[in-house]
Scaffold this active site. Structure first.
Site, PDB file in Angstrom:
ATOM      1  N   ASP A  88       0.920  -1.375  -0.055  1.00  0.00           N
ATOM      2  CA  ASP A  88       0.024   0.144   0.104  1.00  0.00           C
ATOM      3  C   ASP A  88       0.865   1.061  -0.021  1.00  0.00           C
ATOM      4  O   ASP A  88       0.730   2.225  -0.772  1.00  0.00           O
ATOM      5  CB  ASP A  88      -0.946  -0.044   1.143  1.00  0.00           C
ATOM      6  CG  ASP A  88      -0.178  -0.139   2.460  1.00  0.00           C
ATOM      7  OD1 ASP A  88       0.822  -0.697   2.522  1.00  0.00           O
ATOM      8  OD2 ASP A  88      -0.797   0.319   3.440  1.00  0.00           O
ATOM      9  N   ASP A 129       4.617   2.688   9.299  1.00  0.00           N
ATOM     10  CA  ASP A 129       4.907   1.213   9.874  1.00  0.00           C
ATOM     11  C   ASP A 129       3.821   0.267   9.180  1.00  0.00           C
ATOM     12  O   ASP A 129       2.788  -0.206  10.169  1.00  0.00           O
ATOM     13  CB  ASP A 129       4.806   1.387  11.520  1.00  0.00           C
ATOM     14  CG  ASP A 129       3.374   2.206  11.792  1.00  0.00           C
ATOM     15  OD1 ASP A 129       2.695   2.758  10.798  1.00  0.00           O
ATOM     16  OD2 ASP A 129       3.187   2.295  12.932  1.00  0.00           O
ATOM     17  N   GLU A 130       3.700   0.087   8.034  1.00  0.00           N
ATOM     18  CA  GLU A 130       2.596  -0.662   7.506  1.00  0.00           C
ATOM     19  C   GLU A 130       3.394  -1.388   6.234  1.00  0.00           C
ATOM     20  O   GLU A 130       3.637  -2.606   6.430  1.00  0.00           O
ATOM     21  CB  GLU A 130       1.706   0.296   6.933  1.00  0.00           C
ATOM     22  CG  GLU A 130       0.476  -0.360   6.530  1.00  0.00           C
ATOM     23  CD  GLU A 130      -0.892   0.244   6.748  1.00  0.00           C
ATOM     24  OE1 GLU A 130      -1.034   1.403   7.206  1.00  0.00           O
ATOM     25  OE2 GLU A 130      -2.175  -0.367   6.239  1.00  0.00           O
ATOM     26  N   ASP A 165      -5.764  -2.592  -2.695  1.00  0.00           N
ATOM     27  CA  ASP A 165      -4.924  -1.479  -3.500  1.00  0.00           C
ATOM     28  C   ASP A 165      -4.603  -2.207  -4.584  1.00  0.00           C
ATOM     29  O   ASP A 165      -4.202  -1.818  -5.732  1.00  0.00           O
ATOM     30  CB  ASP A 165      -3.730  -1.123  -2.560  1.00  0.00           C
ATOM     31  CG  ASP A 165      -4.405  -0.448  -1.411  1.00  0.00           C
ATOM     32  OD1 ASP A 165      -5.130  -1.075  -0.760  1.00  0.00           O
ATOM     33  OD2 ASP A 165      -3.710   0.681  -0.826  1.00  0.00           O
ATOM     34  N   TRP A 194     -11.807  -5.894  -1.359  1.00  0.00           N
ATOM     35  CA  TRP A 194     -10.422  -6.326  -1.190  1.00  0.00           C
ATOM     36  C   TRP A 194     -10.229  -7.658  -1.665  1.00  0.00           C
ATOM     37  O   TRP A 194      -9.227  -8.091  -2.622  1.00  0.00           O
ATOM     38  CB  TRP A 194     -10.010  -6.000   0.184  1.00  0.00           C
ATOM     39  CG  TRP A 194      -9.500  -4.566   0.557  1.00  0.00           C
ATOM     40  CD1 TRP A 194      -8.205  -4.353   0.943  1.00  0.00           C
ATOM     41  CD2 TRP A 194     -10.358  -3.136   0.218  1.00  0.00           C
ATOM     42  NE1 TRP A 194      -7.980  -3.027   0.971  1.00  0.00           N
ATOM     43  CE2 TRP A 194      -9.385  -2.260   0.758  1.00  0.00           C
ATOM     44  CE3 TRP A 194     -11.531  -2.887  -0.128  1.00  0.00           C
ATOM     45  CZ2 TRP A 194      -9.545  -0.905   0.562  1.00  0.00           C
ATOM     46  CZ3 TRP A 194     -11.715  -1.473  -0.132  1.00  0.00           C
ATOM     47  CH2 TRP A 194     -10.986  -0.682  -0.079  1.00  0.00           C
ATOM     48  N   GLU A 201      -2.034   9.004  -0.712  1.00  0.00           N
ATOM     49  CA  GLU A 201      -3.171   8.532  -0.122  1.00  0.00           C
ATOM     50  C   GLU A 201      -4.384   9.038  -0.189  1.00  0.00           C
ATOM     51  O   GLU A 201      -5.698   8.664  -0.470  1.00  0.00           O
ATOM     52  CB  GLU A 201      -2.799   8.104   1.155  1.00  0.00           C
ATOM     53  CG  GLU A 201      -3.588   6.962   1.866  1.00  0.00           C
ATOM     54  CD  GLU A 201      -3.108   6.547   3.252  1.00  0.00           C
ATOM     55  OE1 GLU A 201      -2.171   7.130   3.521  1.00  0.00           O
ATOM     56  OE2 GLU A 201      -3.715   5.300   3.632  1.00  0.00           O
ATOM     57  N   HIS A 235       1.237   6.251  -2.381  1.00  0.00           N
ATOM     58  CA  HIS A 235       0.206   5.202  -2.274  1.00  0.00           C
ATOM     59  C   HIS A 235      -0.277   4.895  -3.676  1.00  0.00           C
ATOM     60  O   HIS A 235      -1.129   6.124  -3.977  1.00  0.00           O
ATOM     61  CB  HIS A 235      -0.830   5.788  -1.227  1.00  0.00           C
ATOM     62  CG  HIS A 235      -1.408   4.736  -0.326  1.00  0.00           C
ATOM     63  ND1 HIS A 235      -0.802   4.705   1.068  1.00  0.00           N
ATOM     64  CD2 HIS A 235      -2.349   4.077  -0.101  1.00  0.00           C
ATOM     65  CE1 HIS A 235      -1.473   3.703   1.778  1.00  0.00           C
ATOM     66  NE2 HIS A 235      -2.445   3.497   1.013  1.00  0.00           N
TER      67      HIS A 235
HETATM   68  C1  RAM Z   1      -4.768   1.196   4.859  1.00  0.00           C
HETATM   69  C2  RAM Z   1      -4.048   0.882   3.840  1.00  0.00           C
HETATM   70  C3  RAM Z   1      -4.579   0.443   2.475  1.00  0.00           C
HETATM   71  C4  RAM Z   1      -6.058   0.217   2.724  1.00  0.00           C
HETATM   72  C5  RAM Z   1      -6.371  -0.207   4.019  1.00  0.00           C
HETATM   73  C6  RAM Z   1      -7.720  -0.441   4.096  1.00  0.00           C
HETATM   74  O1  RAM Z   1      -4.262   0.988   6.286  1.00  0.00           O
HETATM   75  O2  RAM Z   1      -2.998   2.281   3.711  1.00  0.00           O
HETATM   76  O3  RAM Z   1      -4.150   1.448   1.467  1.00  0.00           O
HETATM   77  O4  RAM Z   1      -6.214  -0.865   1.691  1.00  0.00           O
HETATM   78  O5  RAM Z   1      -5.964   0.813   4.930  1.00  0.00           O
END
Ligand code: RAM
Length: 925
Positions: A498, A503-504, A511, A562, A778, A799
């Site tokens: 994403d 921290d992801e 996505d 998703w 994002e 993003h």
């Molecule tokens: C966020 C992510 C991502 C998204 C989800 C639902 O944390 O960055 O882009 O798909 O949430």
């Protein structure tokens, strides 16, 4: 294609082919080129599959293929005349893609050679292609004689943040003696963690962060390297550095690490010598040290390098490792598959030099690369002994010019270098990566004046070829293309992520499914996506649900829109590559996902979790939609629409795979869902029954064909109205935005789409560009010049989801689109609009390069098109058809290669065989 149109099209093609046959046959035509196997790989080493398929391209100038022969052998000497593994014989077919291997069984380690020749449309036989080859990796766990090795658990007595066991990078070494002259040597290697390996001090290969991220409890990728030239007879040292990577880091664990999570290394060096085979494996005889200079390294937080921990010449022969520790070993588990990596590794791909240098705080210069990117810096700075250089990263700056790092959230994303002596250091972190545009340095020699050349950005991403180009007469549209492309580079880091900085950095399925078509236009990513789907199959839950992220480290959560990545991505890849195998491999997963939907459906209306139209602007925060992130389109609406979409794609898949009865069953189910959906969510005027009308409701219904024919047109009118209510701006999130152009195009509203695309005000693509975006953000307003950073901490500046517009830019602005799987039939149909006076795209399709390039000049519309060999194209030329159409400067006339198919008021429609054509028309303004 509609049936009537298809009929016409086939007749025309038959006519073309017959005419072409009557031409005289020439001798010795040019050989096929660009031979690849399976997902488009060229001469791979350590290949994963003993049943590959073969593809080739016909050279430019050849119209099409009428037959082919493939020969496959275990030695180059046997080709082309004595193939001992397979001879396809002469196959009368135009198939030049994905011909399945059908010869003798192939084994681990086997090197295989192959050649192909074809007969063209006139029956002339080509020369043999150059020889291509591939070599298999270790295909089964039983091929591995090595054991996993690691530092003894008793040494793991340090604790880092949040009670986690600290895994200091391990330095591993083994001295080996090679008894005889070396003929060939292969290193098979992998890690639970990430590694770099060396022979006699030289790094093996050019990969970084291997073996990458897979569902580690199910499979781990293994790498194969040709190390023949790195070894010598006599003493050699095989060594490696091993760090947390994904496997042992909190990115994957998302809990405190225990001793059991410690990284391990596994390798097997197989050497063929004059006197037979010598195998060296990881086992108890290896030595390990935790006292190397890389003190800590992990993906989120960065790396600490202390040059005072100098291990000396530990990678060379003669080193005294008597005070090193003996490793512990562990047998590879049978349940965790060791599978050759089936896609491109991450590599250093580009470098960027510093554009500007500022110093808002004395002693803390900030280096601006002018481009948000992902990778590590190469640092060359003067330092004083004992000082610590701190390297901080940021995607954006605060208004006072200092680093904005709030959006990294829990990721420290900071590197440190501790100097052991005075002087210039040269260093790059090894086992981490950062998403950034700015670097701040502090702690260097205080007497030195910061210089731009102190840092260089090394851009890293999965090693695919960028194989599409898009350009136009409009600067901001070109910037958008650049932002999309950087969004892809930044987020295809072994898995599709994403975002690459906070921290992801997870493989979010939603996505991924929205970006996949655009991604494939820009880069040859078939192998990359095929692997992601393999991980998805491994992670599918017992009840059929697809987890939100792949690899899954977030538990049982799942969401409509998703999880549908499991139907959308295989279908998109099939349609763009023509390879049915991607459908075969994933058909079962698709069906199991439908089963999960069915379990959540009542009367075919689905109630399940959904992230909804994620991050739709101006959404109303409700109880069920805390912070308004999920948009205003109700979850059951989205879930039911996506249920139908997934059923439809699975039905099409069944049809392609020849499973007619299953396709019929799914067709029936689709009809039922469609009916239920129409009844529940739309009234007789094609208006949604929900209290809150959203653009995305109409977009989903129209894109997925979910409302009755009579209501479709009416729904289109409502859509236009709700768009007009927003002053002709989009009001869509992650699910609605990608399909907005497709739907407006479908209902004949391309002018409206152009006007939305060229909007400069919020929310729009150019709005972010106007705020300084060099990647996709994002949110449209992640940062604004007026109000600064978005208040929500979830605020990535890299993003890719909104980059999904890229597909429409290729398909319709430039005009290149597949209409039969794999681009066997292509549509070239640019749609003019907005302020554009020119646009062009090229795409390296499975059959060869497609080009569409248009321009207004002196009142003329000029279009240049290239159609690759072995394909046909339907070319739709905007024109005042009462005026003449010119081709290559002369009045257009039907000929063997190209014919007029249809003439409407505003277009000439031509059917063309391979070739390059230049058209000039007059366009009604
Ligand atoms: C966020 C992510 C991502 C998204 C989800 C639902 O944390 O960055 O882009 O798909 O949430």
């Amino acid at each position: 294609m509609k049936n009537t149109y298809k009929g016409l099209f086939l007749c025309k093609m038959l006519f073309l082919i017959l005419t072409l046959y009557s031409f005289t046959v020439k001798d010795g035509i040019t050989a096929p080129i660009q031979l690849t196997i399976s997902e488009g790989l060229t001469n791979p080493l350590g290949f994963y599959d003993s049943k590959p398929s073969f593809s080739w391209k016909l050279p430019v100038g050849v119209t099409s293929q009428s037959a082919y022969t493939i020969v496959v052998a275990s030695s180059p000497k046997l080709l082309p005349n004595n193939p001992d593994l397979w001879n396809s014989g002469k196959v009368n077919a135009d198939q030049s893609l994905n011909v399945n291997y059908n010869g003798k069984k192939l084994d681990s380690r086997q090197k295989v050679y192959w050649q192909v020749k074809y007969w063209d449309d006139k029956g002339a036989e080509s020369k043999w292609s150059e020889m291509a080859h591939f070599e298999l990796g270790l295909l089964q766990n039983s091929d591995w004689k090595a054991n996993w090795i690691s530092v003894p658990p008793t040494e793991l007595n340090e604790i880092s943040g949040k009670n986690s066991v600290l895994f200091r990078p391990q330095y591993l070494r083994k001295q080996i003696n090679i008894h005889s002259n070396i003929k060939k040597a292969r290193l098979y290697i992998t890690a639970k963690g990430v590694f770099e390996a060396y022979i006699n001090g030289a790094k093996i290969g050019t990969d970084v962060m291997t073996p990458g991220w897979t569902p580690f409890d199910k499979s781990i990728s293994t790498l194969t390297y040709d190390v023949t030239d790195m070894l010598m007879k006599g003493e050699n040292v095989l060594s490696a550095i091993l760090a947390e990577g994904w496997h042992s880091g909190r990115i994957h664990l998302r809990r405190a690490a225990t001793k059991e999570d410690v990284p391990y290394l596994l390798c097997q060096l197989e050497i063929e010598t004059n006197k037979g085979k010598q195998i060296i494996v990881t086992d108890k005889s290896w030595k390990v040290s935790l006292k190397g200079p890389i003190r800590e390294s992990n993906i989120y937080d960065g790396e600490i390098y202390d040059a005072n921990f100098n291990l000396g010449k530990w990678q060379f022969n003669g080193y005294d490792d008597s005070n090193w520790l003996q490793v512990v070993e562990q047998k590879p588990a049978e349940t965790v598959l060791l599978l050759p990596k089936r896609y491109q590794t991450v590599k250093d791909k580009e470098t960027i030099s510093v554009k500007t240098l500022t110093e808002p705080v004395a002693g803390k210069p900030i280096f601006n690369f002018g481009q948000n990117n992902v990778g590590v810096p190469l640092i060359k700075v003067p330092m004083k002994k004992g000082d610590t250089l701190t390297v901080r990263f940021a995607e954006m700056l605060n208004t006072d010019g200092t680093m904005y790092t709030g959006n990294y959230r829990g990721a420290k994303s900071t590197d440190y270098y501790i100097a052991a002596k005075d002087g210039l250091i040269e260093w790059r972190p090894q086992f981490t990566f950062h998403g950034y545009q700015y670097i701040e340095l502090s702690g260097f020699d205080p007497k030195a004046k910061p210089q731009k050349d102190w840092v260089t950005a090394i851009v890293q991403y999965s090693d695919f070829k960028l194989n599409g180009t898009f350009a136009s007469s409009h600067e901001k549209l070109n910037q958008l293309q650049s932002n999309i492309s950087w969004g892809l580079k930044g987020n295809f880091f072994d898995i599709p992520t994403d975002c690459p900085q906070r921290d992801e950095r997870l493989g979010w399925t939603g996505d991924a499914q929205v970006i996949a078509p655009t991604a494939i236009y820009n880069a040859d990513m078939y192998a990359f996506w095929a692997n992601y789907l393999q991980s998805m199959r491994q992670e599918q839950m017992d009840n059929g649900a697809i987890p939100n992220v792949i690899p899954n480290n977030l538990g049982k959560g799942n969401s409509s829109g998703w999880g549908d990545a499991c139907t959308v991505i295989p279908w998109e890849i099939y349609f763009r590559t023509g390879d049915k195998r991607i459908l075969e491999d994933n058909y079962e997963m698709m069906n199991r996902w439908l089963g999960y939907y069915a379990s959540k459906a009542n009367g075919n209306i689905v109630s399940m979790q959904s992230f909804g139209d994620w991050l739709q602007p101006f959404s109303q925060p409700l109880e069920s939609n805390r912070m308004g992130r999920r948009g205003d389109t109700p979850a059951d609406f989205i879930s039911t629409a996506y249920y139908a979409k997934s059923v439809e794609l699975t039905m099409r898949t069944a049809a392609v795979l020849g499973k007619t009865a299953e396709a019929q069953k799914l067709q029936k189910l689709h009809n039922e869902i469609k009916k239920a959906f129409g009844n529940k969510f739309f009234d007789n005027n094609g208006r949604t029954t929900s209290k809150m009308e959203t653009q995305t409701q109409y977009l989903l219904a129209l894109d997925f064909d979910l409302i009755s024919k009579e209501n479709t047109q009416k729904a289109g009118v409502h859509l236009k109205r709700v768009i007009a209510d927003c002053d002709n701006h989009l009001r869509t999130g992650f699910l609605g935005t990608p399909i907005l152009p497709l739907v407006l195009d479908k209902i004949g509203e391309t002018d409206l789409m152009y006007s939305i695309l060229f909007k400069e005000s919020y929310p729009s693509w150019f709005y972010s560009i106007n705020q300084g975006a060099t990647t996709m953000w994002e949110r449209w307003d992640s940062y604004t010049l007026k109000d600064g950073f978005h208040k929500d901490g979830m605020n990535s500046f890299n993003h890719y989801a909104y980059g999904a517009i890229g597909r429409w830019m290729y398909e319709r602005i430039a005009g290149i689109k597949p209409i039969a799987a794999g681009y066997k039939e292509i549509e070239i149909a640019p749609v003019l609009g907005g302020p554009l006076t020119a646009a062009s795209a090229s795409y390296d399709s499975p059959y060869g390069k497609i080009n569409s390039s248009w321009k207004f000049e002196n009142g003329n519309f000029n279009l240049e098109v290239t159609v690759p060999s072995n394909t046909t194209a339907k070319i739709v030329i905007p024109a005042d058809t009462s005026k003449e159409l010119l081709m290559n400067g002369s009045s257009f006339k039907n000929n063997t290669a190209i014919q007029l198919d249809l003439k409407t008021d505003k277009t000439f429609v031509l059917i063309a065989a391979a070739g390059t054509y230049r058209f000039t028309s007059k366009v009604k303004k």
